[in-house]
Design an enzyme around this catalytic site. Structure first.
Site, short mmCIF file in Angstrom:
data_model
loop_
_atom_site.label_atom_id
_atom_site.label_comp_id
_atom_site.label_asym_id
_atom_site.label_seq_id
_atom_site.Cartn_x
_atom_site.Cartn_y
_atom_site.Cartn_z
N GLU A 25 1.79 4.97 -0.56
CA GLU A 25 1.23 4.24 0.63
C GLU A 25 -0.25 4.03 0.92
O GLU A 25 -1.20 5.25 0.26
CB GLU A 25 1.92 4.51 1.97
CG GLU A 25 1.57 6.05 2.24
CD GLU A 25 2.03 6.22 3.89
OE1 GLU A 25 1.22 5.61 4.54
OE2 GLU A 25 2.62 7.28 3.83
N LYS A 160 7.30 15.07 10.75
CA LYS A 160 6.65 16.10 11.70
C LYS A 160 7.28 16.03 13.02
O LYS A 160 7.88 15.20 13.46
CB LYS A 160 5.20 15.55 11.80
CG LYS A 160 4.26 15.84 10.67
CD LYS A 160 2.99 15.40 11.14
CE LYS A 160 1.87 15.73 9.89
NZ LYS A 160 1.67 14.44 9.19
#
Ligand code: PSU
Ligand code: MN
Length: 304
Positions: A25, A160
């Site tokens: 990406e 995260k």
């Protein structure tokens, strides 16, 4: 071939010959890391994929064209321009294509373009998910919906804890997305190897990852598979240090009224700022680790 898609020559040849290809990406380049470490990392990730036997295809939107495979100059441009390049998730592609604009692709959009190009596997750092407080903000990343609909295997280091990891797993379960732990029973939390949440299945080899993905495709499921690969122990961060930085980043975002597509890039940048670059180093290491696993799995997928 989709009329808006450009596949780089090397990637096109590899796909035609059934050779392993791994997508990458570009939001991580423009919005996830500071220049020049972002460009260095993007090039090192490509090299890691080559070293493990596959061809890298970094994905972005340039001049309204969907690109699978970027030149060094294009990667340098995305890294240098940074947040000046639009962050492009699923809803942004029509506007960027029609306006012949540039976009840094998120996990969702990278999956869309990889699938259009015929690439089955994609490596990144962390995915988007259900944000903390989503029960009132409804902030849920389009990455999760894409995993439900688009048949690409995504290799990441978990998510995260800027996100609500428990709710993220619930969402993926509802959508029927298998969450695999690579060499672990526990969902990794990006900077740390453990989160306290279990994965659906533990897998210990690229061969078995490829076999599970082949079975999913053979069952005719529409969606993808999420492989979570823990950060190598030597680069993992101290849990209390990272938790404190994340709490502070979340408070700052609230105080500044950050919302919408700015939330994730803001939190990522704030955490790097608060941890004095230690988290950036960990981030780079885990991405390289994911690239290696994805490339080895792509090699197994190509044999099937
Ligand atoms: N989480 C990270 N690093 C990242 C991102 C998320 O740890 O670089 C990026 C990815 O491109 C991901 C996107 O797809 O942020 C999710 O954004 P949002 O939450 O706005 O959907
Ligand atoms: Mn969001």
């Amino acid at each position: 071939m989709n009329r808006y898609l450009d596949v780089a020559e090397e990637v096109r040849l590899a796909l035609e010959e059934g050779k392993p290809v791994v997508a990458l990406e570009s939001t991580i380049i423009s919005h996830g890391m500071p220049y020049p470490r972002n460009v260095e990392t993007a090039l090192l990730v490509e090299q890691t994929i080559r070293n493990n036997g596959a061809v890298p295809a970094t994905i972005a939107v340039i001049g309204g064209r969907l690109k699978a495979g970027l030149s060094r100059e294009e990667i340098e441009y995305l890294g240098k321009t940074g947040r000046g390049v639009a962050k492009a998730s699923r809803r942004d592609l029509p506007a960027l294509v029609a306006r012949k604009a540039d976009g840094a692709t998120t996990v969702a959009t990278t999956m869309i373009i990889a699938h259009l190009a015929g690439i089955r596997i994609f490596a990144t750092g962390g995915i988007g998910g259900v944000h903390r407080g989503a029960e009132t903000t409804m902030d849920i990343s389009a990455d999760l919906e894409e995993l439900a609909h688009t048949p690409v295997m995504v290799v990441c280091a978990g998510a995260k804890s800027i996100l609500d990891l428990g709710l993220t797993l619930e969402y993926l379960e509802t959508k029927g997305v298998p969450v695999i732990g690579f060499g672990t029973d526990e969902l990794p939390a990006f900077y740390t190897r453990r989160s306290g949440f279990g994965v659906d299945y533990r897998v210990d080899s690229p061969e078995e990852l490829a076999a599970m993905f082949a079975a999913q495709r053979g069952l005719g499921y529409p969606g993808g598979m999420l492989v979570t690969n823990p950060i190598p122990s030597e680069y993992a961060m101290d849990k209390d240090t990272i938790d404190a930085a994340i709490d502070e980043a979340l408070n700052a975002a609230r105080a500044e009224g950050i919302h919408g597509k700015e939330t994730t890039p803001y939190l990522l940048a704030k955490v790097v700022e608060l941890t004095g670059g230690e988290s950036l180093e960990s981030n780079i290491r885990l991405v390289l680790n994911n690239a290696a696993v994805a490339a080895r799995t792509a090699v197994c997928l190509a044999r099937q």
